[in-house]
Design an enzyme around this catalytic site. Structure first.
Site, PDB file in Angstrom:
ATOM      1  N   ASN A   1       0.873  -1.176   0.000  1.00 36.41           N
ATOM      2  CA  ASN A   1       0.000   0.000   0.000  1.00 36.41           C
ATOM      3  C   ASN A   1       0.911   1.227   0.000  1.00 36.41           C
ATOM      4  O   ASN A   1       1.520   1.553   1.002  1.00 36.41           O
ATOM      5  CB  ASN A   1      -0.877  -0.037   1.269  1.00 36.41           C
ATOM      6  CG  ASN A   1      -1.627   1.262   1.496  1.00 36.41           C
ATOM      7  OD1 ASN A   1      -1.769   2.079   0.577  1.00 36.41           O
ATOM      8  ND2 ASN A   1      -2.113   1.455   2.720  1.00 36.41           N
ATOM      9  N   TRP A   2       0.970   1.883  -1.154  1.00 39.29           N
ATOM     10  CA  TRP A   2       1.907   3.018  -1.274  1.00 39.29           C
ATOM     11  C   TRP A   2       1.402   4.283  -0.589  1.00 39.29           C
ATOM     12  O   TRP A   2       2.124   5.258  -0.471  1.00 39.29           O
ATOM     13  CB  TRP A   2       2.154   3.329  -2.743  1.00 39.29           C
ATOM     14  CG  TRP A   2       2.939   2.282  -3.478  1.00 39.29           C
ATOM     15  CD1 TRP A   2       3.298   1.039  -3.026  1.00 39.29           C
ATOM     16  CD2 TRP A   2       3.453   2.390  -4.802  1.00 39.29           C
ATOM     17  NE1 TRP A   2       4.015   0.383  -3.986  1.00 39.29           N
ATOM     18  CE2 TRP A   2       4.129   1.188  -5.091  1.00 39.29           C
ATOM     19  CE3 TRP A   2       3.422   3.392  -5.777  1.00 39.29           C
ATOM     20  CZ2 TRP A   2       4.756   0.961  -6.318  1.00 39.29           C
ATOM     21  CZ3 TRP A   2       4.043   3.162  -6.996  1.00 39.29           C
ATOM     22  CH2 TRP A   2       4.710   1.961  -7.259  1.00 39.29           C
ATOM     23  N   LYS A   3       0.129   4.320  -0.257  1.00 39.43           N
ATOM     24  CA  LYS A   3      -0.484   5.542   0.297  1.00 39.43           C
ATOM     25  C   LYS A   3      -0.235   6.707  -0.666  1.00 39.43           C
ATOM     26  O   LYS A   3      -0.196   6.484  -1.875  1.00 39.43           O
ATOM     27  CB  LYS A   3       0.065   5.805   1.700  1.00 39.43           C
ATOM     28  CG  LYS A   3       0.022   4.538   2.566  1.00 39.43           C
ATOM     29  CD  LYS A   3       0.238   4.768   4.019  1.00 39.43           C
ATOM     30  CE  LYS A   3       0.151   3.437   4.754  1.00 39.43           C
ATOM     31  NZ  LYS A   3       0.153   3.567   6.192  1.00 39.43           N
TER      32      LYS A   3
ATOM     33  N   HIS B   1      -9.314   1.341   4.864  1.00 44.39           N
ATOM     34  CA  HIS B   1      -8.041   1.500   5.587  1.00 44.39           C
ATOM     35  C   HIS B   1      -8.253   2.449   6.770  1.00 44.39           C
ATOM     36  O   HIS B   1      -9.050   3.390   6.672  1.00 44.39           O
ATOM     37  CB  HIS B   1      -6.978   2.052   4.636  1.00 44.39           C
ATOM     38  CG  HIS B   1      -5.611   2.034   5.224  1.00 44.39           C
ATOM     39  ND1 HIS B   1      -5.187   2.995   6.106  1.00 44.39           N
ATOM     40  CD2 HIS B   1      -4.591   1.151   5.100  1.00 44.39           C
ATOM     41  CE1 HIS B   1      -3.948   2.696   6.495  1.00 44.39           C
ATOM     42  NE2 HIS B   1      -3.563   1.589   5.900  1.00 44.39           N
TER      43      HIS B   1
ATOM     44  N   GLU C   1      -6.644   4.849   7.832  1.00 47.17           N
ATOM     45  CA  GLU C   1      -6.437   6.272   7.523  1.00 47.17           C
ATOM     46  C   GLU C   1      -7.678   6.864   6.857  1.00 47.17           C
ATOM     47  O   GLU C   1      -8.009   8.034   7.060  1.00 47.17           O
ATOM     48  CB  GLU C   1      -5.181   6.438   6.644  1.00 47.17           C
ATOM     49  CG  GLU C   1      -3.913   6.215   7.473  1.00 47.17           C
ATOM     50  CD  GLU C   1      -2.736   5.661   6.698  1.00 47.17           C
ATOM     51  OE1 GLU C   1      -2.735   5.702   5.458  1.00 47.17           O
ATOM     52  OE2 GLU C   1      -1.780   5.180   7.360  1.00 47.17           O
TER      53      GLU C   1
ATOM     54  N   GLU D   1      -5.128  -4.837  10.614  1.00 45.14           N
ATOM     55  CA  GLU D   1      -4.110  -3.816  10.816  1.00 45.14           C
ATOM     56  C   GLU D   1      -4.396  -3.077  12.122  1.00 45.14           C
ATOM     57  O   GLU D   1      -5.191  -2.123  12.135  1.00 45.14           O
ATOM     58  CB  GLU D   1      -4.118  -2.822   9.655  1.00 45.14           C
ATOM     59  CG  GLU D   1      -3.843  -3.451   8.318  1.00 45.14           C
ATOM     60  CD  GLU D   1      -3.278  -2.441   7.323  1.00 45.14           C
ATOM     61  OE1 GLU D   1      -2.186  -2.670   6.811  1.00 45.14           O
ATOM     62  OE2 GLU D   1      -3.926  -1.406   7.094  1.00 45.14           O
TER      63      GLU D   1
ATOM     64  N   GLY E   1       2.761   2.287  10.748  1.00 39.16           N
ATOM     65  CA  GLY E   1       3.735   3.361  10.591  1.00 39.16           C
ATOM     66  C   GLY E   1       4.440   3.745  11.879  1.00 39.16           C
ATOM     67  O   GLY E   1       5.103   4.779  11.950  1.00 39.16           O
TER      68      GLY E   1
ATOM     69  N   SER F   1       3.705  -2.130  10.268  1.00 36.92           N
ATOM     70  CA  SER F   1       5.161  -2.186  10.443  1.00 36.92           C
ATOM     71  C   SER F   1       5.769  -3.534  10.048  1.00 36.92           C
ATOM     72  O   SER F   1       6.697  -4.009  10.698  1.00 36.92           O
ATOM     73  CB  SER F   1       5.545  -1.803  11.878  1.00 36.92           C
ATOM     74  OG  SER F   1       5.123  -0.477  12.157  1.00 36.92           O
TER      75      SER F   1
ATOM     76  N   GLY G   1       3.005  -1.086   4.211  1.00 32.07           N
ATOM     77  CA  GLY G   1       3.003   0.332   3.847  1.00 32.07           C
ATOM     78  C   GLY G   1       4.421   0.808   3.577  1.00 32.07           C
ATOM     79  O   GLY G   1       4.983   0.574   2.511  1.00 32.07           O
ATOM     80  N   GLY G   2       5.014   1.443   4.572  1.00 29.19           N
ATOM     81  CA  GLY G   2       6.336   2.068   4.426  1.00 29.19           C
ATOM     82  C   GLY G   2       7.378   1.188   3.752  1.00 29.19           C
ATOM     83  O   GLY G   2       8.105   1.637   2.848  1.00 29.19           O
TER      84      GLY G   2
HETATM   85  P1  PGA Z   1       3.061   0.353   7.611  1.00 24.99           P
HETATM   86  O1  PGA Z   1       1.589   0.572   7.015  1.00 24.99           O
HETATM   87  O2  PGA Z   1       3.586  -0.932   6.995  1.00 24.99           O
HETATM   88  O3  PGA Z   1       3.826   1.565   7.165  1.00 24.99           O
HETATM   89  O4  PGA Z   1       2.939   0.248   9.084  1.00 24.99           O
HETATM   90  C1  PGA Z   1       0.698  -0.496   6.811  1.00 24.99           C
HETATM   91  C2  PGA Z   1      -0.582   0.011   6.211  1.00 24.99           C
HETATM   92  O5  PGA Z   1      -1.021   1.118   6.547  1.00 24.99           O
HETATM   93  O6  PGA Z   1      -1.209  -0.678   5.371  1.00 24.99           O
END
Ligand code: PGA
Length: 252
Positions: free
Chosen positions: A12-14, A98, A100, A170, A176, A216, A237-238
């Site tokens: 997930n590149w956001k 998600h 967010e 999640e 993050g 993470s 994500g990251g």
């Molecule tokens: P993260 O994000 O790997 O940066 O913790 C995961 C996500 O939000 O899908």
């Protein structure tokens, strides 16, 4: 039944990367994962990069996903993107709900449900994100929060093992933050999610759906997570933003 549960490593590149950066990344990732056989891979770039990336991913085993979807097919809905638009841009997957989106953009289980139905009806594979906040975990509300997110999120959806659904657990406190949930915490929740699916939709579906862990995930913790019996993949994500790092995770 395990046939349906090929491991899925999803990125997930956001809100990162322009079209040109995304194309460069896709070319690099394609080379790095050319040897991968038994793992499904997906990347979810921003909408603006989907079409260009889909050209690069053609004839590879890297799937393409979007980070959101709107439930109407077309209309006066400024700023929204529909299922037919995602499909014509080359998507097979879509991330829905998600944390967010729930936290910053007001998404509720009800709107998540409408998005899921639109995605599933159009033949996209939805990745439904669920998870508790730190306060909810401390208040011992993890399971009731997940219950509601799953029950209301999937309400009225026609689901069977031939209509794939992916759930991503999640924990909001692990996204993050560098804090990963412990293997015991992850397995406990994943088994619970599968049990809830069995209760609401039957054992066949419970055994067929993939439950990913997200929060993470890194090259050095992925293999421990993937070894857990109810973990079928990761939503990253990251650590999915660099092709080298993401490829290490894919080669868990
Ligand atoms: P993260 O994000 O790997 O940066 O913790 C995961 C996500 O939000 O899908």
């Amino acid at each position: 039944m395990t046939d349906y549960r090929t491991p899925l490593i999803a990125g997930n590149w956001k809100m990162f990367k322009t079209g040109a950066e995304a194309v460069q990344y896709a070319k690099a990732l394609k080379k790095q994962v050319a040897d991968v056989e038994n793992t499904d891979i997906m990347i979810a770039p921003p909408f603006t990069a989907l079409s260009a990336v889909s050209e690069i991913l053609r004839d590879t085993r890297i799937g393409l996903g979007a980070q959101n979807i709107f439930w109407e097919k077309e209309g006066a809905f400024t700023g929204e993107i529909s299922a037919p638009m995602l499909i014509s841009a080359g998507c097979q997957y879509v991330i829905i709900g998600h944390s967010e989106r729930r936290q910053y953009f007001g998404e509720t289980d009800e709107t998540v449900n409408r998005r899921l139905k639109a995605a599933a009806n159009a033949g996209l594979i939805p990745i439904l994100c669920v998870g508790e906040t730190e306060t909810q975990r401390e208040a011992k509300k993890t399971f009731s929060v997940l219950d509601k997110q799953i029950k209301d999120g999937l309400n009225g959806l026609i689901l069977d093992e031939h209509h794939p659904l992916v759930i991503a657990y999640e924990p909001v406190w692990a996204i993050g933050t560098g804090k990963t949930a412990s293997p015991d915490q992850v397995q406990e929740v994943h088994a619970y999610i599968r049990k809830q699916i069995a209760k609401n939709f039957g054992n066949m579906l419970a055994n067929a759906i993939r439950v990913l862990y997200g929060g993470s995930v890194k090259p050095d913790n992925v293999s421990g997570l993937m070894a857990l019996p109810d973990v079928d993949g990761a939503l990253v994500g990251g650590a999915s933003l660099q092709p080298e790092t993401f490829s290490q995770i894919i080669h868990f």
